[in-house]
Design an enzyme around this catalytic site. Structure first.
Site, PDB file in Angstrom:
ATOM      1  N   CYS A  10       0.838  -1.193   0.000  1.00 38.27           N
ATOM      2  CA  CYS A  10       0.000   0.000   0.000  1.00 38.27           C
ATOM      3  C   CYS A  10       0.878   1.251   0.000  1.00 38.27           C
ATOM      4  O   CYS A  10       2.111   1.166   0.123  1.00 38.27           O
ATOM      5  CB  CYS A  10      -0.908   0.005   1.228  1.00 38.27           C
ATOM      6  SG  CYS A  10      -0.012  -0.228   2.754  1.00 38.27           S
ATOM      7  N   CYS A  13       3.321   1.615   2.847  1.00 42.74           N
ATOM      8  CA  CYS A  13       4.502   0.746   2.817  1.00 42.74           C
ATOM      9  C   CYS A  13       5.591   1.372   1.949  1.00 42.74           C
ATOM     10  O   CYS A  13       6.773   1.349   2.308  1.00 42.74           O
ATOM     11  CB  CYS A  13       4.156  -0.633   2.258  1.00 42.74           C
ATOM     12  SG  CYS A  13       2.618  -1.304   2.885  1.00 42.74           S
TER      13      CYS A  13
END
Lengths: 80, 354
Positions: A10, A13
């Protein structure tokens, strides 16, 4: 040292990965950074909230994006 | 204010909390004053300084836009700040520990409540699911948690409160809790474990779980509150202004009520149609509220309006694609069916009693 970024890929991250590279460069550390995206391995570390940061197989941060200064502190402590 | 170090036990000593307390009290006082002065201030600006007529469409529309924008901005800022700091004391790990080993039923209700209170990003849905199940939390209870988390969204609650009042906002929260509790309980009754992907049960937990809340200082929590407010405002402000602008136009120029005929309280299919349209739609709460306010202003029944909003925020294609990684199609279908039925049922209930 071995650094792993845990997270399914995502936006958060990727942000953590970028910050980690920045911190390593700032601190002049030699470290290998890799991403762990598969769920069983992530949960295997005991992590449920992503993104998480693993240094030498120890979870040092989970569930939030640290500030640059916090990240430098974490990595300095882990390197010592 | 932020020192930048996570564990800072000695720095600052005893006077730190006092400094934060004084600062927080000052900010809270300013907030309250701004909230109280909002209406008289815009009365003065719009009706006296600009000379617009209070009874005119233009005057009341302009006043509505300015007053409501500031009101909702203040509400969002204040409530999200407080909610984020409150949530920083909880974490998925703590929630899991609270839910582990409990019997279904009461645990479903606890899971729904914790789904609201636990800080949670939808990208953590899968690891959270695996982590809960691997730690022995029953599947139905885990699902109650996963349903409540997006369904009862703090931005939605604040906006409903700002636009429709405390009663509607409270109804929304209450019905969301009932739906999440009931749907998780029902799904727990159909032996759902046969429809969970095998790897979930093969995952073993090694290593100790870190509790992200454990080492937070007050300055960390305050910083988290500020960051969350900034992140949410950055994301929602265009929708917010569009929605309030639309509301202002309707406020002054409300024409014939089209929806009273097609989706008013007398139409027996209203909530069903609302859910059927709402499930495939995907939007954040701030994006859907302008539409919700228009529908309501045009005479759509309040139960139908709430059902529509819930189905948009609770069930979405991206979320279902994520859940497909862990739930096999029959359970995924049952999940959508039970949640959608629950939402439609509360829509009917509110149309009947309000």
């Amino acid at each position: 040292m071995l650094i792993k970024i845990l997270g399914p890929g995502c936006a958060n991250c990727h942000t953590l990965e970028r910050l980690t590279h920045d911190a390593i460069a700032d601190l002049n550390l030699t470290a290998e950074v890799s991403s762990v995206t598969d769920y069983p391995t992530i949960v295997g570390y005991g992590v449920m909230s992503t993104p998480a940061l693993v240094v030498d197989d120890r979870v040092v941060l989970a569930g939030r994006i640290p500030t640059a200064a916090q990240l430098r502190d974490l990595l300095t402590t882990a390197a010592a | 204010m932020t020192t930048g170090s996570i564990p800072a036990p000695t720095a600052g000593g005893w006077h730190r909390p006092a400094v934060y307390g004084v600062k927080l009290a000052a900010v809270a006082g300013l907030w309250l004053a701004a909230y109280q002065l909002n209406r008289p201030w815009w009365d003065l600006v719009v009706y006296d300084w600009l000379g617009l007529d209070e009874g005119s469409r233009l005057g009341s529309g302009v006043h509505f836009f300015l007053y409501d924008s500031v009101k909702i901005l203040l509400l969002l800022t204040g409530i999200i700040f407080v909610v984020t700091i409150g949530r920083s004391y909880l974490s998925l790990e703590r929630t899991r520990a609270l839910l582990g080993g409990r019997r279904e039923g009461a645990a479903n209700l606890a899971a729904a409540g914790l789904g609201v209170a636990t800080p949670f990003c939808s990208c953590s849905a899968v690891p959270a699911f695996i982590g809960f199940v691997a730690a022995g939390v029953p599947l139905g209870v885990t699902l109650s948690f996963l349903i409540a988390s997006p369904l009862i969204n703090e931005v939605a609650v604040v906006l409903l409160y700002g636009m429709f009042g405390a009663r509607i906002a409270a109804l929304y929260v209450l019905s969301g809790l009932v739906i999440a509790t009931g749907a998780g309980y029902v799904l727990g009754r159909i032996s759902p474990s046969r429809w969970v992907e095998d790897f979930v049960y093969q995952t073993t937990l090694r290593g100790t779980a870190v509790v992200p809340g454990q080492q937070l200082t007050w300055s960390d929590r305050l910083a988290m509150g500020r960051e969350e407010v900034a992140a949410i405002l950055r994301k929602v402000w265009p929708y917010l202004l569009a929605g309030i602008g639309l509301g202002a136009v309707i406020h002054g120029w409300a024409p014939a009520d089209f929806f009273t005929r097609v989706a008013g309280p007398d139409n027996p299919f209203g909530p069903l149609v609302a859910v059927a349209i709402g499930v495939p739609l995907y939007s954040n709460a701030a994006g859907i509220l302008p539409l919700v306010e228009v529908l309501y202003a045009k005479g759509m029944a309040i139960g139908t309006v709430l059902a529509f909003m819930m189905s948009v925020v609770a069930l979405s294609l991206p979320e279902l694609i994520l859940l497909r990684r862990i739930l096999k199609p029959p359970l995924l279908a049952a999940f959508v069916g039970v949640v959608a039925t629950g939402i439609a049922a509360t829509g009917y209930l509110f149309n009947a009693i309000l």
